[in-house]
Design a protein around this motif. Structure first.
Motif, PDB file in Angstrom:
ATOM      1  N   ARG A 186       0.837  -1.202   0.000  1.00  0.00           N
ATOM      2  CA  ARG A 186       0.000   0.000   0.000  1.00  0.00           C
ATOM      3  C   ARG A 186       0.871   1.250   0.000  1.00  0.00           C
ATOM      4  NH1 ARG A 186      -5.235  -1.342   1.716  1.00  0.00           N
ATOM      5  NH2 ARG A 186      -5.711  -3.309   0.679  1.00  0.00           N
ATOM      6  N   ASP A 187       0.511   2.182  -0.875  1.00  0.00           N
ATOM      7  CA  ASP A 187       1.206   3.466  -0.949  1.00  0.00           C
ATOM      8  C   ASP A 187       2.706   3.290  -1.102  1.00  0.00           C
ATOM      9  OD1 ASP A 187      -1.198   4.835  -0.621  1.00  0.00           O
ATOM     10  OD2 ASP A 187      -1.050   4.718   1.567  1.00  0.00           O
ATOM     11  N   GLU A 188       3.107   2.288  -1.905  1.00  0.00           N
ATOM     12  CA  GLU A 188       4.508   2.028  -2.220  1.00  0.00           C
ATOM     13  C   GLU A 188       5.336   1.714  -0.968  1.00  0.00           C
ATOM     14  OE1 GLU A 188       6.021   5.208  -4.581  1.00  0.00           O
ATOM     15  OE2 GLU A 188       4.570   4.891  -6.188  1.00  0.00           O
ATOM     16  N   ASP A 189       4.693   1.110   0.027  1.00  0.00           N
ATOM     17  CA  ASP A 189       5.384   0.732   1.257  1.00  0.00           C
ATOM     18  C   ASP A 189       6.282  -0.468   0.972  1.00  0.00           C
ATOM     19  OD1 ASP A 189       6.229   0.219   3.785  1.00  0.00           O
ATOM     20  OD2 ASP A 189       4.326  -0.591   4.496  1.00  0.00           O
ATOM     21  N   THR A 190       7.578  -0.320   1.162  1.00  0.00           N
ATOM     22  CA  THR A 190       8.521  -1.405   0.879  1.00  0.00           C
ATOM     23  C   THR A 190       9.045  -2.061   2.154  1.00  0.00           C
ATOM     24  OG1 THR A 190      10.382   0.143   0.837  1.00  0.00           O
ATOM     25  CG2 THR A 190       9.255  -0.267  -1.249  1.00  0.00           C
ATOM     26  N   GLY A 215      -2.248 -17.559 -23.197  1.00  0.00           N
ATOM     27  CA  GLY A 215      -2.368 -18.430 -22.041  1.00  0.00           C
ATOM     28  C   GLY A 215      -2.440 -17.622 -20.764  1.00  0.00           C
ATOM     29  N   LEU A 216      -2.767 -18.292 -19.661  1.00  0.00           N
ATOM     30  CA  LEU A 216      -2.827 -17.643 -18.356  1.00  0.00           C
ATOM     31  C   LEU A 216      -1.507 -17.867 -17.630  1.00  0.00           C
ATOM     32  CD1 LEU A 216      -6.424 -18.651 -17.213  1.00  0.00           C
ATOM     33  CD2 LEU A 216      -5.660 -16.410 -18.013  1.00  0.00           C
ATOM     34  N   ARG A 217      -0.873 -16.795 -17.242  1.00  0.00           N
ATOM     35  CA  ARG A 217       0.422 -16.880 -16.568  1.00  0.00           C
ATOM     36  C   ARG A 217       0.495 -15.833 -15.451  1.00  0.00           C
ATOM     37  NH1 ARG A 217       0.239 -20.604 -19.492  1.00  0.00           N
ATOM     38  NH2 ARG A 217       1.837 -21.412 -20.939  1.00  0.00           N
ATOM     39  N   THR A 218       1.281 -16.158 -14.409  1.00  0.00           N
ATOM     40  CA  THR A 218       1.610 -15.129 -13.428  1.00  0.00           C
ATOM     41  C   THR A 218       2.609 -14.184 -14.097  1.00  0.00           C
ATOM     42  OG1 THR A 218       3.429 -16.474 -12.549  1.00  0.00           O
ATOM     43  CG2 THR A 218       1.286 -16.648 -11.449  1.00  0.00           C
ATOM     44  N   VAL A 219       2.479 -12.912 -13.821  1.00  0.00           N
ATOM     45  CA  VAL A 219       3.387 -11.929 -14.416  1.00  0.00           C
ATOM     46  C   VAL A 219       4.429 -11.571 -13.366  1.00  0.00           C
ATOM     47  CG1 VAL A 219       3.565  -9.667 -15.509  1.00  0.00           C
ATOM     48  CG2 VAL A 219       1.554 -11.087 -15.924  1.00  0.00           C
ATOM     49  N   ARG A 220       5.622 -12.198 -13.488  1.00  0.00           N
ATOM     50  CA  ARG A 220       6.690 -12.044 -12.495  1.00  0.00           C
ATOM     51  C   ARG A 220       8.009 -11.751 -13.209  1.00  0.00           C
ATOM     52  NH1 ARG A 220       6.401 -15.560  -7.984  1.00  0.00           N
ATOM     53  NH2 ARG A 220       8.213 -14.341  -7.336  1.00  0.00           N
ATOM     54  N   PRO A 221       8.208 -10.529 -13.712  1.00  0.00           N
ATOM     55  CA  PRO A 221       9.456 -10.216 -14.422  1.00  0.00           C
ATOM     56  C   PRO A 221      10.696 -10.477 -13.568  1.00  0.00           C
ATOM     57  CG  PRO A 221       7.843  -8.451 -14.715  1.00  0.00           C
ATOM     58  CD  PRO A 221       7.292  -9.362 -13.674  1.00  0.00           C
ATOM     59  N   GLY A 222      10.621 -10.164 -12.283  1.00  0.00           N
ATOM     60  CA  GLY A 222      11.772 -10.379 -11.410  1.00  0.00           C
ATOM     61  C   GLY A 222      12.131 -11.849 -11.288  1.00  0.00           C
ATOM     62  N   LEU A 223      11.133 -12.693 -11.064  1.00  0.00           N
ATOM     63  CA  LEU A 223      11.372 -14.132 -10.971  1.00  0.00           C
ATOM     64  C   LEU A 223      11.905 -14.675 -12.289  1.00  0.00           C
ATOM     65  CD1 LEU A 223      11.121 -16.868  -9.521  1.00  0.00           C
ATOM     66  CD2 LEU A 223       8.759 -16.982 -10.375  1.00  0.00           C
ATOM     67  N   ARG A 224      11.347 -14.190 -13.405  1.00  0.00           N
ATOM     68  CA  ARG A 224      11.800 -14.650 -14.724  1.00  0.00           C
ATOM     69  C   ARG A 224      13.276 -14.311 -14.933  1.00  0.00           C
ATOM     70  NH1 ARG A 224       9.496 -18.744 -16.317  1.00  0.00           N
ATOM     71  NH2 ARG A 224       8.011 -18.771 -14.609  1.00  0.00           N
ATOM     72  N   ARG A 259       7.160 -16.666  -0.585  1.00  0.00           N
ATOM     73  CA  ARG A 259       7.677 -15.424  -1.170  1.00  0.00           C
ATOM     74  C   ARG A 259       8.259 -15.677  -2.552  1.00  0.00           C
ATOM     75  NH1 ARG A 259       4.812 -12.097   0.388  1.00  0.00           N
ATOM     76  NH2 ARG A 259       3.632 -13.914   1.070  1.00  0.00           N
ATOM     77  N   ALA A 260       8.721 -16.909  -2.808  1.00  0.00           N
ATOM     78  CA  ALA A 260       9.357 -17.214  -4.087  1.00  0.00           C
ATOM     79  C   ALA A 260       8.325 -17.608  -5.141  1.00  0.00           C
ATOM     80  CB  ALA A 260      10.383 -18.327  -3.914  1.00  0.00           C
ATOM     81  N   VAL A 261       7.525 -18.652  -4.881  1.00  0.00           N
ATOM     82  CA  VAL A 261       6.571 -19.143  -5.883  1.00  0.00           C
ATOM     83  C   VAL A 261       5.296 -19.624  -5.206  1.00  0.00           C
ATOM     84  CG1 VAL A 261       8.250 -19.806  -7.657  1.00  0.00           C
ATOM     85  CG2 VAL A 261       7.706 -21.413  -5.840  1.00  0.00           C
ATOM     86  N   ARG A 262       4.185 -19.449  -5.930  1.00  0.00           N
ATOM     87  CA  ARG A 262       2.904 -20.032  -5.506  1.00  0.00           C
ATOM     88  C   ARG A 262       2.190 -20.665  -6.690  1.00  0.00           C
ATOM     89  NH1 ARG A 262      -0.892 -18.397  -0.894  1.00  0.00           N
ATOM     90  NH2 ARG A 262       0.540 -18.206   0.855  1.00  0.00           N
ATOM     91  N   ASP A 263       2.809 -20.608  -7.840  1.00  0.00           N
ATOM     92  CA  ASP A 263       2.232 -21.198  -9.038  1.00  0.00           C
ATOM     93  C   ASP A 263       3.079 -22.404  -9.443  1.00  0.00           C
ATOM     94  OD1 ASP A 263       0.327 -20.659 -11.529  1.00  0.00           O
ATOM     95  OD2 ASP A 263       2.286 -21.215 -12.314  1.00  0.00           O
ATOM     96  N   GLU A 318      10.247  -7.595  -5.953  1.00  0.00           N
ATOM     97  CA  GLU A 318       8.921  -7.589  -6.576  1.00  0.00           C
ATOM     98  C   GLU A 318       7.945  -7.014  -5.552  1.00  0.00           C
ATOM     99  OE1 GLU A 318       8.931 -11.111  -9.871  1.00  0.00           O
ATOM    100  OE2 GLU A 318       8.422 -11.696  -7.819  1.00  0.00           O
ATOM    101  N   ASN A 319       7.747  -5.714  -5.623  1.00  0.00           N
ATOM    102  CA  ASN A 319       6.903  -5.016  -4.669  1.00  0.00           C
ATOM    103  C   ASN A 319       5.485  -4.927  -5.209  1.00  0.00           C
ATOM    104  OD1 ASN A 319       6.914  -3.903  -2.115  1.00  0.00           O
ATOM    105  ND2 ASN A 319       7.076  -1.809  -2.860  1.00  0.00           N
ATOM    106  N   ASP A 320       4.509  -5.319  -4.415  1.00  0.00           N
ATOM    107  CA  ASP A 320       3.109  -5.307  -4.836  1.00  0.00           C
ATOM    108  C   ASP A 320       2.884  -6.222  -6.042  1.00  0.00           C
ATOM    109  OD1 ASP A 320       0.507  -4.617  -4.512  1.00  0.00           O
ATOM    110  OD2 ASP A 320       0.657  -2.626  -5.391  1.00  0.00           O
ATOM    111  N   VAL A 321       3.452  -7.421  -6.000  1.00  0.00           N
ATOM    112  CA  VAL A 321       3.345  -8.404  -7.086  1.00  0.00           C
ATOM    113  C   VAL A 321       2.793  -9.706  -6.525  1.00  0.00           C
ATOM    114  CG1 VAL A 321       4.612  -9.774  -8.772  1.00  0.00           C
ATOM    115  CG2 VAL A 321       5.245  -7.386  -8.402  1.00  0.00           C
ATOM    116  N   SER A 322       1.742 -10.221  -7.159  1.00  0.00           N
ATOM    117  CA  SER A 322       1.148 -11.481  -6.717  1.00  0.00           C
ATOM    118  C   SER A 322       1.884 -12.661  -7.332  1.00  0.00           C
ATOM    119  CB  SER A 322      -0.334 -11.520  -7.107  1.00  0.00           C
ATOM    120  OG  SER A 322      -0.875 -12.812  -6.843  1.00  0.00           O
TER     121      SER A 322
END
Length: 486
Positions: free
Chosen positions: A19-23, A69-78, A99-103, A50-54
């Motif tokens: 929330r509000d760019e809280d890191t 296709g349906l994919r999680t969008v995780r540029p940092g993980l990629r 924190r690392a993966v849920r998919d 990856e801040n505010d990333v599901s």
């Protein structure tokens, strides 16, 4: 544990709701991950945040082969997986498995990156929940990700059901404080509500979105996050159905809300139609910069004129639009100095807006009576709810539900279109009936002035005499034909 010491370790930090760019969350994760690296004797190479990333929510994206296709969008993980795959990185640390993966697909890609390298790059976590050192670790990670993924699905379903229930009941479902309301999301904040009304009326009266943004920022009004406005923020805010006292679920109005409307529904629908219009020009190069561009008419050929400084002229002047293909249009084309012509036209407009009967101009813009339309719209929405209940109770089958819903939704769409058309904006609102019409006119932005000009009169530039007039001026008011529209 790996038998070698990594020297190019990637730390992966993620938080799903910042929330509000809280890191704070990811900063704390990084501190713990660096502590683990120090204890293991590993050297940190990069920190991926990856801040505010599901790690669970998936989006429809186009895949490299052109399909979707349906994919999680995780540029940092990629990036982290790619560095492990190429050997650019030789280890990965995360705070924990969640924190690392849920998919499951993301986990399998990470496993592939680890198993394809020799020696095998170690993957560790502060909590010990993420390790891929052997088959047992990998099997456990797969089980835990599957369980975490199911937990995310269960949570998402419960949240969606709760939001639907609240929206149907017209209740506030929480989130960031909406501009125009207090933190409870229900009580109107008067000063911000006044800005919503002002911005809505300005747009419907012909003002540009950029001019409204400039105006609200010049007044020192901030967004609910305490930031300056931009066109995207303002457009999204003005398109919110809650401004009209309507509750929404997944982008669809589901009924009246428990909070009061800030603007009438017809005004909200009109501004939404305006902002969603694909023909609406937002490119700075296409924006009119002069009062009469595209409005004044050449008395020689009947085409509208533009304003330019091209050629030997040093002052801007109105002239006919250049013909396409180089072919000259027939007729005696005219040119006229822009400043002098605009000053003349503005004086005529101010005089018209200052007359005692100027208030009647606003009355002429009133459309269809919307009160009965609102009643009919509420009735149609209630009938749609009744159909859904009958289907849930087994009184009607899916075909009957579909047929009835289509008919009712078509009727509702027609009613909503009529409500929109009834309030396309009164260009004279706030301009006529003021104590100082001239000062009020001068305060208007160019878009509003052009809208008023277009509503009041047709201006035709006629051929003029040569040389100075009796008053010493080169401008001849008699060479401008004014045809009042009202």
């Amino acid at each position: 544990m790996s038998t070698y010491t990594p020297h190019r370790v990637v730390i992966l930090c993620r938080i799903s709701d910042a929330r509000d760019e809280d890191t704070t969350g990811v900063d704390d994760q990084e501190k713990h991950c660096r502590g683990l690296a120090d204890r293991l004797g590993w050297k940190v190479w990069k920190v991926v945040v990856e801040n505010d990333v599901s790690a669970y929510k998936r989006r429809k994206i186009q895949l490299p082969d052109g399909t979707y296709g349906l994919r999680t969008v995780r540029p940092g993980l990629r990036d982290a997986i790619a560095w492990l795959s190429t050997g650019e990185a030789d280890a990965l640390i995360a705070y924990d498995l969640d924190r690392a993966v849920r998919d499951p697909r993301d986990l399998e890609d990470l496993i592939d990156a680890v198993e394809l390298r020799k020696p095998r790059p170690p993957v560790e976590s502060v909590t010990g929940s993420l390790r891929l050192a052997n088959d047992a670790d990998i099997t456990m990670a797969r089980v835990m990700v599957a369980v975490a993924n199911k937990a995310s699905r269960d949570t998402a379903r419960r949240v969606a059901n709760a939001r639907l229930r609240k929206a149907t009941n017209g209740e506030y479902s929480g989130g960031i404080r909406p501009f125009g309301f207090l933190k409870d999301g229900v009580t109107v904040e008067p000063a911000e509500a006044a800005e919503i009304v002002k911005a809505t009326e300005a747009l419907l009266a012909g003002a540009s979105l950029r001019s409204v943004v400039r105006s609200i920022n010049a007044a020192g009004v901030k967004t609910s996050r305490g930031k300056e406005w931009n066109t995207v923020e303002l457009r999204d805010m003005l398109r919110r159905a809650r401004n009209a006292g309507l509750a929404v679920y997944k982008g669809e109005v589901v009924g009246q809300a428990s909070w009061p409307a800030i603007v009438p529904e017809e005004s909200w629908r009109a501004v939404v139609a305006l902002l969603n219009d694909p023909a609406r020009r937002t490119s700075p190069g296409n924006r009119a910069r002069w009062l009469g561009s595209g409005l004044y008419i050449c008395g020689g050929c009947g085409e509208t004129v533009i304003c330019s400084r091209s050629g030997p002229a040093t002052r801007p002047y109105y002239r006919c639009r250049p013909p396409r293909g180089g072919a000259q249009r027939p007729g005696n084309h005219v040119t006229r100095t822009a400043e002098l012509l605009d000053e003349h036209v503005e004086e005529l407009i101010i005089e018209r807006l200052s007359r005692p009967d100027a208030a009647d101009l606003s009355l002429q813009d009133q459309g269809e009576d919307v009160a009965p339309l609102h009643v009919e719209a509420v009735t149609l929405r209630a009938r749609l709810d009744e159909l859904a209940t009958l289907h849930a109770d087994g009184e009607i089958d899916a075909r009957q539900l579909s047929t009835g819903s289509i008919r009712l939704r078509n009727q509702l769409k027609d009613i909503e279109n009529r409500i929109t058309a009834a309030s396309q904006g009164n260009v004279f609102a706030g301009v006529v009936g003021t104590e100082d019409t001239r000062a009020t006119w001068k305060r208007q932005d160019l878009g509003r002035k052009r809208a008023i000009l277009d509503a009041l009169m047709t201006v035709t530039i006629m051929p003029a005499r040569h040389g100075r007039g009796p008053d010493g001026s080169y401008f001849d008011p008699a060479s401008v034909r004014i045809e009042p529209k009202r």
